[in-house]
Design an enzyme around this catalytic site. Structure first.
Site, PDB file in Angstrom:
ATOM      1  N   GLU A  37       0.987  -1.121  -0.106  1.00 40.48           N
ATOM      2  CA  GLU A  37      -0.042   0.018  -0.124  1.00 40.48           C
ATOM      3  C   GLU A  37       1.094   1.131   0.057  1.00 40.48           C
ATOM      4  O   GLU A  37       1.777   1.289   0.936  1.00 40.48           O
ATOM      5  CB  GLU A  37      -0.966   0.088   1.297  1.00 40.48           C
ATOM      6  CG  GLU A  37      -1.647   1.240   1.248  1.00 40.48           C
ATOM      7  CD  GLU A  37      -2.800   1.168   2.390  1.00 40.48           C
ATOM      8  OE1 GLU A  37      -2.765   0.456   3.248  1.00 40.48           O
ATOM      9  OE2 GLU A  37      -3.469   2.260   2.465  1.00 40.48           O
ATOM     10  N   ARG A 263       5.246 -12.240  10.035  1.00 36.51           N
ATOM     11  CA  ARG A 263       6.049 -11.191   9.509  1.00 36.51           C
ATOM     12  C   ARG A 263       7.300 -10.960  10.124  1.00 36.51           C
ATOM     13  O   ARG A 263       7.628 -11.884  11.062  1.00 36.51           O
ATOM     14  CB  ARG A 263       5.339  -9.589   9.681  1.00 36.51           C
ATOM     15  CG  ARG A 263       4.367  -9.810  11.109  1.00 36.51           C
ATOM     16  CD  ARG A 263       3.915  -8.414  11.054  1.00 36.51           C
ATOM     17  NE  ARG A 263       2.863  -8.288  10.017  1.00 36.51           N
ATOM     18  CZ  ARG A 263       2.889  -6.851   9.446  1.00 36.51           C
ATOM     19  NH1 ARG A 263       3.533  -5.980   9.515  1.00 36.51           N
ATOM     20  NH2 ARG A 263       1.912  -6.770   8.352  1.00 36.51           N
ATOM     21  N   LYS A 273       4.319   0.815   9.660  1.00 31.94           N
ATOM     22  CA  LYS A 273       4.153   1.923   8.908  1.00 31.94           C
ATOM     23  C   LYS A 273       3.857   3.261   9.601  1.00 31.94           C
ATOM     24  O   LYS A 273       4.292   4.444   9.662  1.00 31.94           O
ATOM     25  CB  LYS A 273       3.685   1.729   7.401  1.00 31.94           C
ATOM     26  CG  LYS A 273       4.517   1.472   6.233  1.00 31.94           C
ATOM     27  CD  LYS A 273       4.104   1.248   5.019  1.00 31.94           C
ATOM     28  CE  LYS A 273       3.069   0.114   4.890  1.00 31.94           C
ATOM     29  NZ  LYS A 273       2.542   0.170   3.498  1.00 31.94           N
TER      30      LYS A 273
HETATM   31  P1  ATP Z   1       2.897  -2.279   8.217  1.00 29.89           P
HETATM   32  O1  ATP Z   1       1.967  -3.078   9.177  1.00 29.89           O
HETATM   33  O2  ATP Z   1       4.282  -2.102   8.395  1.00 29.89           O
HETATM   34  O3  ATP Z   1       2.205  -0.914   7.962  1.00 29.89           O
HETATM   35  P2  ATP Z   1       1.605  -3.508   5.917  1.00 29.89           P
HETATM   36  O4  ATP Z   1       1.225  -4.642   6.159  1.00 29.89           O
HETATM   37  O5  ATP Z   1       0.409  -2.410   6.316  1.00 29.89           O
HETATM   38  O6  ATP Z   1       2.823  -2.872   6.980  1.00 29.89           O
HETATM   39  P3  ATP Z   1       1.594  -3.278   2.971  1.00 29.89           P
HETATM   40  O7  ATP Z   1       2.219  -2.039   2.245  1.00 29.89           O
HETATM   41  O8  ATP Z   1       0.055  -3.726   3.160  1.00 29.89           O
HETATM   42  O9  ATP Z   1       2.127  -2.959   4.401  1.00 29.89           O
HETATM   43  O10 ATP Z   1       2.433  -4.839   2.849  1.00 29.89           O
HETATM   44  C1  ATP Z   1       2.788  -5.089   1.574  1.00 29.89           C
HETATM   45  C2  ATP Z   1       3.327  -6.560   1.924  1.00 29.89           C
HETATM   46  O11 ATP Z   1       4.164  -6.639   2.571  1.00 29.89           O
HETATM   47  C3  ATP Z   1       1.791  -7.267   2.431  1.00 29.89           C
HETATM   48  O12 ATP Z   1       1.742  -8.534   1.640  1.00 29.89           O
HETATM   49  C4  ATP Z   1       2.611  -7.632   3.734  1.00 29.89           C
HETATM   50  O13 ATP Z   1       1.850  -8.940   4.372  1.00 29.89           O
HETATM   51  C5  ATP Z   1       4.021  -7.727   3.699  1.00 29.89           C
HETATM   52  N1  ATP Z   1       4.831  -7.272   4.753  1.00 29.89           N
HETATM   53  C6  ATP Z   1       4.617  -5.969   5.542  1.00 29.89           C
HETATM   54  N2  ATP Z   1       5.405  -6.268   6.796  1.00 29.89           N
HETATM   55  C7  ATP Z   1       5.834  -7.282   6.582  1.00 29.89           C
HETATM   56  C8  ATP Z   1       6.885  -7.804   7.638  1.00 29.89           C
HETATM   57  N3  ATP Z   1       7.065  -7.180   8.619  1.00 29.89           N
HETATM   58  N4  ATP Z   1       7.356  -9.020   7.398  1.00 29.89           N
HETATM   59  C9  ATP Z   1       7.055  -9.516   6.289  1.00 29.89           C
HETATM   60  N5  ATP Z   1       6.032  -9.276   5.421  1.00 29.89           N
HETATM   61  C10 ATP Z   1       5.473  -8.155   5.740  1.00 29.89           C
HETATM   62 MG    MG Z   2      -1.393  -3.164   5.168  1.00 33.66          MG
END
Ligand code: ATP
Ligand code: MG
Length: 566
Positions: A37, A263, A273
């Site tokens: 995102e 994660r 984020k």
């Molecule tokens: P955050 O929780 O850090 O804001 P998010 O999951 O909202 O991250 P996205 O942009 O939706 O961020 O993530 C894109 C992809 O990266 C998704 O498939 C998510 O599952 C993966 N992802 C995000 N954070 C991690 C992590 N700490 N370890 C592994 N994969 C991750």
């Molecule tokens: Mg997300």
């Protein structure tokens, strides 16, 4: 087709995919995607997901798309899109012409929503947000049905059309899936699919004033792209039944298989984020690419290499259970990479002047220095040696304790690639009494580092010629947080209370050997005895180079490993 045995990504997800291929699911094809995102910069957790998704595609002769999940116009920006593209490319992955946006599918998603209304599987609800929450029930109590749940298909179609047409205010109506308000899974209790939001989208402008919720957009976007294996993090496990319900109720031909993994969590940092945005906005760090942040751009600026990050992601593996990875492992991966590749140079961070009294004034010798003992092909370079030099302040002690073997009054040490020198006198600051200059003598017969009479010295120091030195700024970094888990705070404080006040130290008057005039943005070096350093890509100028310390030489990870073996 690649045999699973030869797969470089060996984990439970690869095993599932191998089974699917064996069963000839999706005609044996594999299609994955990385779906960020664009509401922030990528961090090292995303790198894990990127390596996994692109790695699986590569290992199974498939393809991996880059798709922006840009369904929330309020939090998303072009700056984030640009940075994400740059970061994924820098990590070494290639999506060719398959760069997609969920917003590309807004028309299609709208059609899907209409189809669900027509099947009696979605309805326009006019409860307020608070009421919807209240009606939802809890983990122990079933939810209640909205009084609007039994609107006719015709009524719903008209209302949804009017929502799209901009006839209603934000929050006055939503479109919900009609599933089961008594479901044990809260995600199945008539989740919201569309909301009204009079906001300008960074790509679709003002075309839309209703936007799909992530849960409605995600699975359908996967299906539109023909994703076979939709790999995501564990928090989406409870959403899987809902994603499957949408795909099955819409009767889409592509049925992506969602597989969840844990994660990445790293010690002494955090990855959400939301929290990274807070650190940047509140000025705790100097922007998204601050070298102390766990963002990809921060690591790049600090001197991390794509190879080291990919190596790290391979080593941590993929599991189904949450865990915390030691930051020391990431540092270890960088050292391993740079040890092989980074040229060695000499730089003095806290200079102490040395005058060699018996060395002829005006004489300069070009001494030969090895560029990288790990790589003979890296060759040698010349380092100027002269009467006035700098050494490191902490390589000298006036009154050394027993185990200090470096320079002291009356003591002899070796200068790397040069001569033995002996300290004969100390010049002190009149006011503070602090040593500001050392008077030394050298032994011309020790050129190259050994004495003809066989006498030995116990230390070899790095140094630079004062006249030839490049003055530069060096930035030293420590962990951004003092606690392994920054979220561990006293009541009434948030994670910023655990910020390390000493996470950044700026040294303004460092003296570096002249060969560093050739350093380019992002060039990496080992400063002998000190660590690995990278020319800063933003603040460095020819007049005043700035180097970031990427990592020290001391390897706590290797030590930990040894200890645990014993
Ligand atoms: P955050 O929780 O850090 O804001 P998010 O999951 O909202 O991250 P996205 O942009 O939706 O961020 O993530 C894109 C992809 O990266 C998704 O498939 C998510 O599952 C993966 N992802 C995000 N954070 C991690 C992590 N700490 N370890 C592994 N994969 C991750
Ligand atoms: Mg997300």
């Amino acid at each position: 087709m690649t045999e699973p045995e030869t797969s470089s990504v060996s984990n439970f997800i690869a095993a599932i995919i191998a089974e699917d291929i064996k069963a000839n699911k999706n005609d044996g094809k594999v299609m994955t995607r990385f779906p960020p995102e664009p509401n922030g910069y990528l961090h090292i957790g995303h790198a894990k997901s990127i390596c996994l998704n692109f790695g699986l595609a590569k290992d199974f002769n498939g393809l991996c798309n880059l798709r922006f999940d840009d369904t929330n116009p309020i939090k998303e920006e072009q700056e984030y899109i640009d940075s994400i593209i740059e970061d994924v490319r820098w990590l070494g992955f290639n999506w060719e012409d398959r760069l997609y946006y969920a917003s590309d599918y807004f028309d299609k998603l709208y059609e899907f929503a209409v189809a669900l209304i027509q099947k009696g599987k979605a309805y326009v609800d006019s409860l307020t947000g608070d009421e919807i929450r209240e009606y939802r029930g809890t983990l122990t109590e079933p939810g209640r049905e909205s009084p609007y749940r039994n609107r006719t298909v015709e009524e719903n179609l008209v209302l949804f059309e009017q929502m799209k047409g901009g006839e209603f205010a934000d929050g006055s109506h939503v479109l919900r899936a009609r599933i089961d308000m008594a479901s044990g899974n809260l995600n199945m209790r008539d989740p919201v699919m569309y909301r009204i939001l009079h906001a300008t989208h960074h790509r679709t402008g003002d075309t839309w004033c209703i936007y799909p919720m992530y849960d409605f957009a995600h699975g359908q976007s996967d299906a539109i792209e023909g994703i076979t294996h939709s790999v995501c993090t564990l928090e989406f496990e409870d959403h899987r039944p809902l994603y499957d319900w949408f795909i099955n109720t819409l009767d889409l031909s592509c049925k992506p298989r969602q597989i969840e993994f844990a994660r990445l969590n790293l010690t002494y940092t955090m990855m959400s984020k939301r929290k990274l945005v807070q650190l940047v906005r509140e000025g705790h760090v100097a922007g998204w690419d601050d070298p102390r942040l766990p963002t990809i751009s921060g690591f790049r600026r600090r001197g991390y290499t794509p190879q080291s990050i990919r190596d790290f992601c391979n080593r941590i593996g993929v599991a189904k259970k949450d865990s915390m990875v030691d930051m020391a492992l990431l540092e270890h991966c960088l050292r391993e990479d740079l040890n092989k590749r980074a040229p060695r140079v000499m730089g003095v961070l806290r200079p102490l002047k040395v005058v060699i009294e018996n060395y002829p004034e005006g004489q300069v010798e070009e001494l030969e220095a090895i560029n990288n003992p790990e790589d003979p092909e890296a060759g040698t370079r010349k380092v100027p040696f002269a009467r006035e030099l700098y050494i490191e302040q902490d390589d000298f002690m006036e009154d050394p304790p027993k185990k200090f073997f470096r320079l002291a009054p009356g003591r002899e040490v070796r200068l790397r690639y040069g001569y033995f020198i002996k300290c004969t006198d100390v010049v002190r600051d009149a006011a503070t009494g602090e040593a500001v200059e050392l008077r030394c003598t050298y032994d011309p017969a020790t050129r190259g580092g050994s004495a003809t009479d066989g006498r030995r010295v116990k230390a070899t120091l790095h140094w630079v010629s004062a006249e030839h030195a490049i003055q530069s700024e060096v930035r030293l970094y420590e962990h951004l947080f003092v606690k392994e888990n920054p979220a561990d705070t006293e009541e009434g404080h948030d994670f910023t209370a655990n910020i390390n006040p000493n996470s950044k130290e700026i040294l303004e008057d460092c003296m570096l050997e002249p060969s560093l005039a050739e350093a380019r943005q992002g060039s990496l070096y080992q400063f002998e005895r000190l660590g690995y350093f990278c020319l800063d890509a933003k603040d460095s100028t020819t007049a005043k180079p700035v180097f970031n310390r990427a990592v020290t030489l001391r390897d706590t990870w290797a030590k930990l490993q040894k200890k645990s073996k014993k």
